[in-house]
Design a protein around this motif. Structure first.
Motif, mmCIF file in Angstrom:
data_model
loop_
_atom_site.group_PDB
_atom_site.id
_atom_site.type_symbol
_atom_site.label_atom_id
_atom_site.label_comp_id
_atom_site.label_asym_id
_atom_site.label_seq_id
_atom_site.Cartn_x
_atom_site.Cartn_y
_atom_site.Cartn_z
ATOM 1 N N GLY A 81 1.179 6.905 -6.579
ATOM 2 C CA GLY A 81 -0.230 8.019 -7.326
ATOM 3 C C GLY A 81 0.060 9.378 -6.527
ATOM 4 O O GLY A 81 -0.141 10.383 -7.415
ATOM 5 N N GLU A 82 0.857 9.465 -5.141
ATOM 6 C CA GLU A 82 0.972 11.248 -4.774
ATOM 7 C C GLU A 82 2.071 11.187 -5.885
ATOM 8 O O GLU A 82 2.229 12.803 -5.939
ATOM 9 C CB GLU A 82 1.633 10.625 -3.284
ATOM 10 C CG GLU A 82 1.481 12.328 -2.747
ATOM 11 C CD GLU A 82 2.215 12.014 -1.187
ATOM 12 O OE1 GLU A 82 1.696 12.693 -0.618
ATOM 13 O OE2 GLU A 82 1.985 11.167 -1.123
ATOM 14 N N LEU B 284 -6.255 1.647 0.035
ATOM 15 C CA LEU B 284 -5.162 2.097 0.359
ATOM 16 C C LEU B 284 -5.488 2.699 1.892
ATOM 17 O O LEU B 284 -6.930 3.159 1.561
ATOM 18 C CB LEU B 284 -4.446 2.850 -0.543
ATOM 19 C CG LEU B 284 -4.055 2.484 -2.203
ATOM 20 C CD1 LEU B 284 -4.401 3.643 -3.391
ATOM 21 C CD2 LEU B 284 -3.187 1.874 -2.242
ATOM 22 N N ASN C 292 1.395 4.453 -13.671
ATOM 23 C CA ASN C 292 2.522 5.728 -13.499
ATOM 24 C C ASN C 292 2.879 6.321 -14.493
ATOM 25 O O ASN C 292 2.907 6.629 -15.227
ATOM 26 C CB ASN C 292 2.752 5.851 -12.325
ATOM 27 C CG ASN C 292 4.243 6.613 -12.459
ATOM 28 O OD1 ASN C 292 5.288 7.022 -12.890
ATOM 29 N ND2 ASN C 292 3.043 7.121 -10.461
ATOM 30 N N SER D 156 -3.219 16.155 -0.919
ATOM 31 C CA SER D 156 -2.406 14.904 -1.575
ATOM 32 C C SER D 156 -3.703 13.531 -1.798
ATOM 33 O O SER D 156 -3.110 12.135 -3.048
ATOM 34 C CB SER D 156 -1.053 14.216 -1.201
ATOM 35 O OG SER D 156 -1.915 13.603 0.766
ATOM 36 N N MET E 214 -4.421 9.952 -4.554
ATOM 37 C CA MET E 214 -3.455 9.135 -4.262
ATOM 38 C C MET E 214 -5.265 7.977 -4.756
ATOM 39 O O MET E 214 -5.419 7.109 -4.455
ATOM 40 C CB MET E 214 -3.364 9.188 -3.088
ATOM 41 C CG MET E 214 -2.271 8.833 -2.558
ATOM 42 S SD MET E 214 -1.607 9.157 -1.173
ATOM 43 C CE MET E 214 -2.583 10.723 -0.297
ATOM 44 N N SER F 100 0.843 -1.075 -0.307
ATOM 45 C CA SER F 100 -0.178 0.020 -0.016
ATOM 46 C C SER F 100 0.755 1.564 -0.196
ATOM 47 O O SER F 100 0.611 1.744 -0.570
ATOM 48 C CB SER F 100 -0.796 0.155 0.885
ATOM 49 O OG SER F 100 -2.147 1.216 1.202
ATOM 50 N N CYS F 101 1.836 1.051 0.368
ATOM 51 C CA CYS F 101 3.078 2.616 0.796
ATOM 52 C C CYS F 101 3.761 2.768 -0.210
ATOM 53 O O CYS F 101 3.624 4.374 -0.790
ATOM 54 C CB CYS F 101 4.130 2.352 1.410
ATOM 55 S SG CYS F 101 3.761 2.255 3.538
ATOM 56 N N GLU G 289 0.907 4.143 -3.131
ATOM 57 C CA GLU G 289 0.218 5.865 -2.547
ATOM 58 C C GLU G 289 1.121 6.378 -3.237
ATOM 59 O O GLU G 289 0.634 6.925 -3.364
ATOM 60 C CB GLU G 289 0.380 4.957 -1.123
ATOM 61 C CG GLU G 289 -1.069 4.424 -0.313
ATOM 62 C CD GLU G 289 -1.065 4.402 0.865
ATOM 63 O OE1 GLU G 289 -0.558 5.695 1.613
ATOM 64 O OE2 GLU G 289 -0.907 3.764 1.837
ATOM 65 N N SER G 290 2.253 6.419 -3.123
ATOM 66 C CA SER G 290 3.766 7.135 -3.222
ATOM 67 C C SER G 290 3.692 7.197 -4.977
ATOM 68 O O SER G 290 3.949 7.959 -5.103
ATOM 69 C CB SER G 290 5.131 6.679 -3.035
ATOM 70 O OG SER G 290 6.184 7.655 -2.807
#
Length: 307
Positions: free
Chosen positions: A148-149, A257, A284, A242, A246, A141-142, A145-146
């Motif tokens: 996406g952010e 997430l 991405n 953010s 995400m 998930s980390c 998420e990253s």
């Protein structure tokens, strides 16, 4: 002639990123900006901290913008080729493509191989939370998420300001984002000194974060779900910006997430797992490629950049 120069600089910057990745810290303009911010932060006065923080932020942002304007202009008088190479190098330093994909892929391989400690050692490059007790799913998930952010602050926003204001805009944005990442906290030390840096970063990312949601929705196979999750869950994250990309990213991938104790994005969707990371990296990359095409079209068919 100017349009050709800008176009060549942009495409060369993308090529530099894809071929060479991130410059060594000693030669990285963002590290230089960070060194200046660190020096100013260490010498903050004990009184008038908020005023000092405002002046510090404005000084760093203006210095970066002026450097982005003056350096290529002066070098062009000496050699257009040198000016092009330096402009591309400075522009590349404001965004990051290959590093994000590489570190995300490396963490995926570690998790697949059961090397959880190795994965935890790499995660701080992507997130600032405590990862010491996270299981495989939460580490995945980390990463997602990253992806996406970071599409916003690491790719979309600097390019967004480049297409409007040229290299000065991209350099100014990178200074803004670096200020926020270094001093834009609410702890005792930075609550006042970092107040302006955090607010300016919020303003700078407000439009790019929401435009990124639209791009994510359009390029995903589930545009309605992506927008729906962004609208429903985008405000769950503490940041005013953010959470939206995400959440849109979570909706695009059909994943739930979570940052334990802070927020959940995509409630009701499939919990993310290690095998979801490659698809997130692919999305991405697709978004970045699409953005490059859009920027090229804007430069070709509009009077932008303004500088």
């Amino acid at each position: 002639m100017i349009i050709k120069f800008i176009m060549e600089a942009f495409l060369l910057a993308v090529a530099f990123d894809l071929i060479f990745g991130e410059p060594r810290p000693l030669f990285h303009p963002t590290v230089w900006i960070g060194t200046l911010i660190g020096f100013l932060d260490r010498h903050a006065p004990k009184s008038l901290k908020r005023t000092y923080g405002v002046l510090m932020a404005l000084f760093c942002i203006c210095l970066a913008a002026i450097a982005g304007y003056i350096i290529p202009l002066l070098l062009y008088q000496v050699s257009p080729l040198v000016a092009l190479l330096v402009t591309a190098y400075l522009l590349k330093s404001t965004f990051s493509l290959s590093f994000l994909w590489q570190i995300s892929g490396d963490i995926h391989l570690d998790l697949k191989a059961g090397k959880l400690d190795a994965a935890r050692a790499k995660l701080p490059a992507l997130v600032g939370r405590d990862v010491s007790k996270l299981d495989e799913g939460r580490m995945a998930s980390c990463v997602i998420e990253s992806l996406g952010e970071s599409f916003v602050d690491g790719i979309f926003s600097p390019v967004f300001y480049f297409v409007i204001f040229g290299l000065p805009g991209a350099m100014a944005y990178r200074a803004i984002n670096t200020l926020d990442s270094m001093v834009g906290y609410k702890d005792e030390k930075h609550r006042e000194v970092g107040w302006a840096s955090a607010r300016i970063d919020d303003i700078a990312n407000f439009i790019p974060a929401r435009l990124a949601v639209l791009l994510m929705a359009l390029m995903s196979g589930h545009p309605i779900r992506s927008v729906k999750i962004a609208m429903r869950d985008g405000g769950n994250a503490p940041s005013i910006n953010s959470g939206y990309p995400m959440a849109a990213f979570a909706g695009a991938l059909g994943l739930r997430l979570e940052k334990s104790g802070y927020y959940v994005l995509g409630e009701g969707l499939k919990p993310c797992g290690v095998d979801d990371i490659p698809e997130a990296i692919w999305l991405n990359r697709l978004l970045a490629a699409t953005l490059v095409i859009i920027i090229v079209a804007i430069i070709c068919f509009t009077p932008l950049p303004l500088l």
